[in-house]
Design an enzyme around this catalytic site. Structure first.
Site, short mmCIF file in Angstrom:
data_model
loop_
_atom_site.label_atom_id
_atom_site.label_comp_id
_atom_site.label_asym_id
_atom_site.label_seq_id
_atom_site.Cartn_x
_atom_site.Cartn_y
_atom_site.Cartn_z
N ASP A 1 -37.74 -38.48 0.53
CA ASP A 1 -38.47 -37.31 1.04
C ASP A 1 -37.97 -36.93 2.42
O ASP A 1 -38.71 -36.34 3.22
CB ASP A 1 -39.97 -37.63 1.07
CG ASP A 1 -40.82 -36.39 1.30
OD1 ASP A 1 -41.96 -36.54 1.78
OD2 ASP A 1 -40.33 -35.29 0.99
N LYS B 1 -32.92 -33.03 2.94
CA LYS B 1 -32.55 -32.80 1.54
C LYS B 1 -31.05 -32.99 1.32
O LYS B 1 -30.64 -33.35 0.24
CB LYS B 1 -33.02 -31.41 1.13
CG LYS B 1 -34.52 -31.18 1.42
CD LYS B 1 -35.41 -32.36 1.02
CE LYS B 1 -36.76 -32.33 1.71
NZ LYS B 1 -37.51 -33.61 1.60
N ASP C 1 -38.78 -36.14 -3.89
CA ASP C 1 -39.66 -34.99 -3.65
C ASP C 1 -38.80 -33.74 -3.44
O ASP C 1 -37.61 -33.83 -3.09
CB ASP C 1 -40.53 -35.23 -2.40
CG ASP C 1 -41.61 -34.17 -2.25
OD1 ASP C 1 -42.04 -33.93 -1.11
OD2 ASP C 1 -42.01 -33.56 -3.26
N ASN C 2 -39.39 -32.57 -3.65
CA ASN C 2 -38.77 -31.28 -3.29
C ASN C 2 -37.51 -30.93 -4.05
O ASN C 2 -36.61 -30.27 -3.48
CB ASN C 2 -38.46 -31.24 -1.78
CG ASN C 2 -39.63 -31.64 -0.94
OD1 ASN C 2 -39.57 -32.65 -0.21
ND2 ASN C 2 -40.71 -30.91 -1.03
N GLU D 1 -46.46 -28.51 -1.93
CA GLU D 1 -47.74 -28.96 -1.37
C GLU D 1 -48.59 -27.81 -0.83
O GLU D 1 -48.09 -26.95 -0.11
CB GLU D 1 -47.53 -30.02 -0.26
CG GLU D 1 -46.50 -29.68 0.78
CD GLU D 1 -45.14 -30.26 0.46
OE1 GLU D 1 -44.82 -30.42 -0.74
OE2 GLU D 1 -44.38 -30.55 1.38
O1 LIG Z 1 -37.88 -33.05 9.42
C1 LIG Z 1 -36.89 -33.61 9.73
C2 LIG Z 1 -36.08 -34.35 8.68
S1 LIG Z 1 -37.05 -35.23 7.57
C3 LIG Z 1 -38.18 -34.10 6.84
C4 LIG Z 1 -37.65 -33.72 5.52
N1 LIG Z 1 -38.63 -32.99 4.68
C5 LIG Z 1 -38.55 -31.68 4.62
O2 LIG Z 1 -37.74 -31.07 5.27
C6 LIG Z 1 -39.53 -30.96 3.73
C7 LIG Z 1 -39.62 -29.57 3.83
C8 LIG Z 1 -40.53 -28.86 3.03
C9 LIG Z 1 -40.63 -27.39 3.15
C10 LIG Z 1 -40.55 -26.77 4.40
C11 LIG Z 1 -40.65 -25.40 4.51
C12 LIG Z 1 -40.83 -24.64 3.36
F1 LIG Z 1 -40.95 -23.28 3.46
C13 LIG Z 1 -40.90 -25.23 2.12
C14 LIG Z 1 -40.80 -26.61 2.02
C15 LIG Z 1 -41.37 -29.53 2.14
C16 LIG Z 1 -41.27 -30.91 2.03
O3 LIG Z 1 -42.07 -31.61 1.17
C17 LIG Z 1 -40.35 -31.62 2.81
O4 LIG Z 1 -40.29 -32.98 2.64
C18 LIG Z 1 -36.46 -33.48 11.14
C19 LIG Z 1 -36.42 -32.24 11.72
C20 LIG Z 1 -36.01 -32.09 13.03
C21 LIG Z 1 -35.66 -33.20 13.75
O5 LIG Z 1 -35.27 -33.11 15.06
C22 LIG Z 1 -35.71 -34.46 13.16
O6 LIG Z 1 -35.35 -35.50 13.96
C23 LIG Z 1 -36.11 -34.60 11.85
MG LIG Z 2 -41.32 -33.56 0.82
#
Ligand SMILES: O=C(CSCCNC(=O)c1cc(-c2ccc(F)cc2)cc(O)c1O)c1ccc(O)c(O)c1
Ligand SMILES: [Mg+2]
Length: 214
Positions: A141, A144, A169-170, A199
């Protein structure tokens, strides 16, 4: 300065959930995301599918890639048998700090090891750092574009065994086309898709369950 969304999510957990009660933590986060602010937790609909996969498997050794605020970490850990262990990797230090407190509020810290850092840096060191031979269950998760390279890395590091279950997920939204193509066409996996919704929304999303055949 203005608080962050994860900080406001933690505040909602402290306000609405009972300490030591994982289900109340899950419900508090779902309530916050439905009525206050959307956040990228797996959520209650896909979360129920996650619950059924975990309950059926009763895994001893679990790896979660992408902790965020610890919602799915709590969902998984609350279903694990005594003595089972969950290692969860989070790259973002701010997310990890919140997740640590959410996990503590749920009273599940004894089952969970929260590790800060990049998945590709930690996966090659799972054996020596955590005494893990192979994982029974991996929940993907995180970023991606890391699902496929990290899956190949886990294969190369011998962390998957015959029957290890990967749940991603996703796979529709945001989508992981290269990962899907790989697990659905590789002779090393038996893969199936669980159709659901992104979600807290009506948009399509889903989970891909892939069993490693060795
Ligand atoms: O976030 C991170 C990386 S891990 C999160 C990955 N998960 C997702 O991106 C994720 C995204 C969506 C989603 C988002 C927008 C939409 F319009 C539609 C769906 C849904 C999910 O269920 C997910 O799991 C990170 C960012 C910056 C940093 O500086 C760092 O250090 C880290
Ligand atoms: Mg997710």
């Amino acid at each position: 300065t203005r608080s962050t969304r994860p900080q406001r999510l933690l505040k909602a957990v402290r306000k609405r959930a009972k300490r030591g009660d994982p289900q109340s933590v899950i419900s508090a986060i779902d309530h916050f995301c439905r009525h206050s602010e959307w956040a990228m937790n797996i959520g209650d609909e896909k979360g129920s599918i996650l619950d059924s996969v975990v309950s059926e498997l009763s895994p001893e050794k679990v790896l979660e890639l992408g902790t965020y605020c610890g919602y799915s970490t709590v969902r998984i850990a609350r279903l694990l048998p005594p003595g089972a262990r969950l290692i969860t990797l989070e790259f973002n230090a701010d997310y990890a700090a919140i997740a640590k407190q959410v996990i503590a509020w749920a009273g599940l810290e004894d089952k969970i090891q929260l590790v800060e850092g990049a998945s590709e840096d930690w996966i090659p060191h799972m054996k020596e750092h955590f005494g893990i031979e192979t994982f029974d269950f991996v929940f993907l998760d995180h970023w991606k574009d890391r699902y496929l390279p990290d899956t190949k890395l886990m294969e190369d590091c011998g962390l998957l065994r015959k029957g290890t279950v990967l749940l991603a997920d996703n796979v529709i939204c945001p989508g992981v086309p290269d990962y899907l193509e790989y697990v659905r066409n590789s002779l090393s996996y038996k893969s199936c898709y669980f159709k659901s919704h992104l979600e807290y929304t009506k948009a399509e999303d889903g989970l891909e369950k892939s069993v490693f055949l060795g």
